[in-house]
Write a protein that holds these residues in place. Structure first.
Motif, mmCIF file in Angstrom:
data_model
loop_
_atom_site.group_PDB
_atom_site.id
_atom_site.type_symbol
_atom_site.label_atom_id
_atom_site.label_comp_id
_atom_site.label_asym_id
_atom_site.label_seq_id
_atom_site.Cartn_x
_atom_site.Cartn_y
_atom_site.Cartn_z
ATOM 1 N N GLN A 81 68.673 10.034 114.753
ATOM 2 C CA GLN A 81 68.284 9.978 116.164
ATOM 3 C C GLN A 81 67.918 11.367 116.689
ATOM 4 O O GLN A 81 68.636 12.340 116.462
ATOM 5 N N ARG B 63 64.162 8.364 114.775
ATOM 6 C CA ARG B 63 64.256 7.435 115.901
ATOM 7 C C ARG B 63 64.350 8.289 117.168
ATOM 8 O O ARG B 63 65.271 9.098 117.316
ATOM 9 N N ASP C 290 67.540 1.490 113.395
ATOM 10 C CA ASP C 290 68.905 1.779 113.818
ATOM 11 C C ASP C 290 69.613 2.758 112.888
ATOM 12 O O ASP C 290 70.644 3.319 113.253
ATOM 13 N N THR C 291 69.106 2.942 111.686
ATOM 14 C CA THR C 291 69.761 3.843 110.740
ATOM 15 C C THR C 291 68.995 5.148 110.554
ATOM 16 O O THR C 291 69.436 6.019 109.816
ATOM 17 N N SER D 90 76.337 10.401 126.822
ATOM 18 C CA SER D 90 76.381 8.936 126.812
ATOM 19 C C SER D 90 75.231 8.323 126.021
ATOM 20 O O SER D 90 75.318 7.162 125.605
ATOM 21 N N ARG E 231 73.914 8.596 119.747
ATOM 22 C CA ARG E 231 74.328 7.581 118.783
ATOM 23 C C ARG E 231 75.067 8.256 117.628
ATOM 24 O O ARG E 231 75.060 9.474 117.478
ATOM 25 N N GLU E 232 75.640 7.420 116.783
ATOM 26 C CA GLU E 232 76.316 7.955 115.604
ATOM 27 C C GLU E 232 75.335 8.681 114.691
ATOM 28 O O GLU E 232 75.692 9.620 113.986
ATOM 29 N N SER E 233 74.072 8.261 114.734
ATOM 30 C CA SER E 233 73.049 8.863 113.881
ATOM 31 C C SER E 233 72.380 10.082 114.515
ATOM 32 O O SER E 233 71.393 10.595 113.984
ATOM 33 N N ALA E 234 72.898 10.553 115.639
ATOM 34 C CA ALA E 234 72.271 11.665 116.351
ATOM 35 C C ALA E 234 72.211 12.926 115.490
ATOM 36 O O ALA E 234 73.206 13.310 114.866
ATOM 37 N N ASP F 46 64.960 8.570 121.038
ATOM 38 C CA ASP F 46 65.498 7.953 122.242
ATOM 39 C C ASP F 46 65.415 8.960 123.385
ATOM 40 O O ASP F 46 65.181 10.152 123.164
#
Length: 369
Positions: free
Chosen positions: A101, A122, A97-98, A143, A146-149, A124
């Motif tokens: 992305q 990560r 999750d960190t 949409s 993520r914040e980590s994009a 997605d």
């Protein structure tokens, strides 16, 4: 650990072994066969003045400065280098999750998801759906961020469906990605495919070059049909190109002979591109008619595209591709593009060869019925 790229391992050696090739997507028909030092179409053409560099020629096509261009050993290297440059600033913690992305279109070209996974990102996915004929939807991209994009990767034309995205949709997508603090990578190797050239694009196709936080990649392989030269490039703002150039020392460099022949090709690009557009027109019509006439195939052949993703009613993608291969016909199973029920058909050879290949594939489908 870099994951294996199953599609590239599967396709390796098959085009050369197939009696009928409906798997290769580059317009290779007019390239002289065999191991010749100069591709046939380039042999009798003039060279540009000695003071004209290849990066200047590419920059002129995209309407940018040469400082915005980095030449690479093919578009695949340009894509790897673009991803490495974006992700170089970030470490890869164990918690998924960190991790940074990377958002990749689905269905999509396998290396665009496998390579960033190898860099520890990560990965997605966001959907391009058959209900919208696989058009790029900026709202779907937005949409899924993520914040980590850090990176969004797309193809244009879309590989494997052939859907073409215009400048306005590219602008909207780039804006959404930039607002999220990420960068948009647009692989444009198929963008020039079409019968009517775009007036404000590159090599006759729409481009995202020049938009904020965007890197585009291209090559002489797909539309020009000069795959043997392994000439590609990336186009981005100067600071990104400078970082990429430093990282590029870890990767293969362009051979001087390839650079010389690429300069010749771009110096004569109007004549070469006109020939390739005629090639596209003939093969597009063949593919569109074939799919339309077959009740056992469901899919869309987008205007100006010589390849498409289609679903057979006589079996899933693997079963149909295997049966075709047994009869010497190469088609690509859709599972390599996140579409296991489908196959990708590509017409890259001469119209006569393409017509014979489609006839042979039609016999395979008839036998499976």
């Amino acid at each position: 650990m870099f994951p294996s790229i199953e599609y590239l391992e599967w396709i390796s050696g098959r085009p050369e072994s197939a009696t009928h090739d409906l798997g290769s997507s580059d317009l290779r028909a007019s390239v002289q066969p065999g191991y010749t030092p100069v591709p046939g179409r380039l042999a009798d053409l003039d060279d540009p003045p000695s003071d004209v560099s290849l990066d200047e020629q590419v920059a002129d096509e995209y309407g940018v400065s040469p400082s915005n261009v980095l030449l690479t050993a093919g578009a695949s290297t340009a894509n790897v280098l673009s991803m490495a440059t974006v992700l170089d600033e970030y470490r890869s913690p164990a918690d998924a999750d960190t991790r940074p992305q990377v958002l990749v279109e689905k269905p999509g070209y396998e290396p665009l998801r496998a390579t960033p996974a190898g860099f520890g990102a990560r990965v997605d996915r966001f959907l391009r759906t058959p209900e919208t004929e696989y058009r790029l939807d900026p709202s779907r991209v937005e949409s899924a961020l993520r914040e980590s994009a850090r990176l969004v990767a797309v193809t244009n034309r879309h590989n494997p469906t052939g859907a073409l995205t215009g400048r306005s949709a590219l602008e909207a997508t780039a804006e959404a990605v930039s607002d999220a603090g990420a960068r948009l990578l647009v692989d444009e190797v198929y963008a020039p495919f079409g019968t009517v050239p775009s007036e404000d694009g590159a090599f006759g196709g729409p481009t995202a070059a020049g938009l904020d936080d965007v890197v585009v990649t291209g090559s002489l392989t797909k539309f020009f049909g000069f795959g043997g030269l392994r000439v590609g490039w990336l186009v981005a703002e100067e600071s990104f190109v400078d970082r990429a150039r430093s990282i590029a020392f870890h990767l293969p460099v362009l051979a001087e002979t390839s650079v010389a022949l690429a300069r010749r090709a771009l110096y004569n690009d109007e004549a070469l591109l006109a020939t390739q557009r005629d090639h596209v027109a003939r093969n597009h019509d063949l593919l569109a008619t074939f799919v339309e006439d077959r009740a056992d195939l469901d899919g869309v052949v987008h205007p100006g595209s010589t390849f498409a993703l289609v679903e057979p009613t006589v079996g899933d993608g693997d079963a149909v591709a295997e049966a075709a291969w047994e009869d010497g016909v190469l088609v690509v199973p859709g599972r390599f593009f996140d579409a296991p029920d489908a196959v990708r058909l590509s017409l890259g050879h001469t119209a006569d060869d393409a017509a014979a290949a489609l006839d042979a594939f039609g016999t395979v489908l008839d036998d499976l019925a």
